[in-house]
Design an enzyme around this catalytic site. Structure first.
Site, PDB file in Angstrom:
ATOM      1  N   ALA A 119       0.856  -1.186   0.000  1.00 25.12           N
ATOM      2  CA  ALA A 119       0.000   0.000   0.000  1.00 25.12           C
ATOM      3  C   ALA A 119       0.891   1.234   0.000  1.00 25.12           C
ATOM      4  O   ALA A 119       2.093   1.159   0.263  1.00 25.12           O
ATOM      5  CB  ALA A 119      -0.920   0.010   1.219  1.00 25.12           C
ATOM      6  N   LYS A 120       0.305   2.369  -0.315  1.00 30.26           N
ATOM      7  CA  LYS A 120       1.021   3.644  -0.258  1.00 30.26           C
ATOM      8  C   LYS A 120      -0.002   4.750  -0.191  1.00 30.26           C
ATOM      9  O   LYS A 120      -1.072   4.663  -0.799  1.00 30.26           O
ATOM     10  CB  LYS A 120       1.891   3.824  -1.503  1.00 30.26           C
ATOM     11  CG  LYS A 120       2.902   4.949  -1.370  1.00 30.26           C
ATOM     12  CD  LYS A 120       4.011   4.544  -0.427  1.00 30.26           C
ATOM     13  CE  LYS A 120       5.080   5.610  -0.356  1.00 30.26           C
ATOM     14  NZ  LYS A 120       6.217   5.152   0.461  1.00 30.26           N
TER      15      LYS A 120
END
Length: 429
Positions: A119-120
């Site tokens: 994720a980011k």
């Protein structure tokens, strides 16, 4: 320090330098898939993020006015476990950057065999233009907006560009207050007083040093006969430089945003002050001041680009004289430069292996939070050493067996593990 260092452009106007992190991630997935017997439908799934959240964050400024910022969270893949990745505050944040970096986190977690997906996220804001209380207001409102899709078993953010342990503390507190119980595992990169792990801030730099040592050993280069140049003397670069120096390597050049310093006989990196410009340390006659660009072109055994992305490009790759490159930053080598270096026989140890110490110790922190039992710094460093050596050996086996680049070998390891998880879980419904 972040799980992912900067992947922003270095400002070059060349087409290669404008190659986005998302395009690079897609290209590397396609390239690795050619070496692995994976169902094409799985590859197609991995080319797309699972979810992308976009939220509006109104913040009351100290003068009473209200500014509205945009926040993003890209969740790429969770077949191996909860989403994991950094949260940054930067004027460069956008949807595509978050998607690309989330993909890279998926590969990084798989290379390290961690039970996480990638994720980011981030907020499009210049944190230098916010006061501390404005940053806190922004963070707490962002946590409110993100609260339904982050959590210890859903998605665990960590510090990144423009954020730090204090920001993680505010997220943890806001999330805990909203849920009515202290939930320390909602983020990693906190301070130890509230469930953070000892050794977390130094972990990315320590892993870079460990991988550099192992790579030098692979190529029969004794560390005490190895010269090293480090671009970027922040948490990652400074930690890597100091550890390598303590192991006997000769660090001849380091840099920050203001420039670089060089001493062919070796810098005393342990005593360099990281608070002010590095060029202020050029007080000895043997130390010369050079540019960041010049540092990349020094004739050294090992170059560690640990600052920003896209610094080794098609424009300067022919001038890079290092015999080995170990990526401390995310995406410091563009695809065209990577290909040119491979053609010249210059090994490049990829970011998804070299700087994976951050997410690895974040995993340790997550375990400590779940079990409510803190580890000593010595145990953290020992466990990190074991994990890095195991990951290094896995990538090295693929590198030697398939006669591919180090980057392809790392992606093959990652993709194989992800594909196996998809095969076991199947597709629902």
């Amino acid at each position: 320090m972040s799980e992912d260092t900067s992947a922003s452009s270095n400002g070059s106007s060349s087409p290669d330098a404008e190659h986005s992190i998302g395009e690079t991630a897609q290209q590397q997935l396609t390239q690795a898939a050619a070496y692995v017997d994976v169902d094409p439908d799985i590859i197609e799934q991995l080319h797309h993020p699972s979810k992308i959240q976009e939220v509006t964050i109104p913040v009351r400024r100290d003068d009473g006015t209200v500014d509205v910022f945009t926040g993003y969270r890209a969740q790429h893949d969770s077949v191996r476990g909860p989403y994991k990745g950094g949260l940054r505050y930067s004027p460069e944040v956008d949807r595509d950057e978050c998607v690309g970096l989330a993909m890279l986190m998926t590969w990084k977690c798989a290379v390290m065999d961690l039970p996480f997906g990638g994720a980011k996220g981030g907020v499009r804001v210049n944190p230098k233009e916010l006061s501390e209380i404005e940053t806190e207001r922004l963070t707490r409102r962002l946590t409110h907006e993100f609260s339904s899709f982050i959590g210890p078993t859903k998605d665990i953010p960590a510090p990144d560009i423009g954020t730090d342990s204090q920001v993680m503390g505010w997220i943890m507190d806001a999330y805990s207050m909203r849920n009515g119980e202290t939930t320390s595992g909602v983020v990693t990169g906190k301070r130890p007083a509230i469930g953070g792990s000892y050794g977390r801030s130094e972990a990315p730099g320590r892993s870079v040093a460990i991988v550099t040592r192992e790579a030098c050993g692979h190529y029969d280069r004794p560390l005490d006969e190895t010269t090293v140049a480090v671009q970027g003397f922040g948490s990652v670069g400074a930690t890597a430089a100091r550890i390598l120096d303590s192991w006997g390597a000769t660090v001849t050049a380091v840099s920050d945003v203001d420039g670089a310093i060089r001493d062919p006989t070796g810098l005393d990196v342990a005593d360099i002050d990281t608070e002010g410009p590095l060029t202020d340390a050029a007080t000895d006659e043997s130390i010369e001041t050079i540019s960041n660009e010049t540092l990349l072109e020094l004739d050294v055994d090992v170059l560690i680009p640990a600052a920003i992305g896209n610094v080794v490009t098609d424009e300067n790759v022919d001038d890079v004289e290092a015999d080995l490159i170990v990526e401390g930053a995310n995406g410091p080598t563009t695809p065209a430069a990577d290909e040119a270096l491979e053609d010249r026989g210059v090994p490049v140890i990829p970011d998804i292996l070299a700087n994976a110490g951050g997410v690895t110790v974040s995993y340790f922190e997550w375990l400590q939070d779940i079990n409510r039992r803190a580890w000593s710094k010595e145990r953290v460093n020992e466990e990190l050493e074991d994990e890095m050596l195991t990951a290094w050996q896995g990538v090295r086996d693929e590198f030697e067996e398939r006669s591919v680049s180090w980057r392809d070998a790392a992606y093959i390891v990652a993709l194989s593990r992800i594909a196996e998880a998809y095969d076991e879980r199947g597709l629902w419904p």
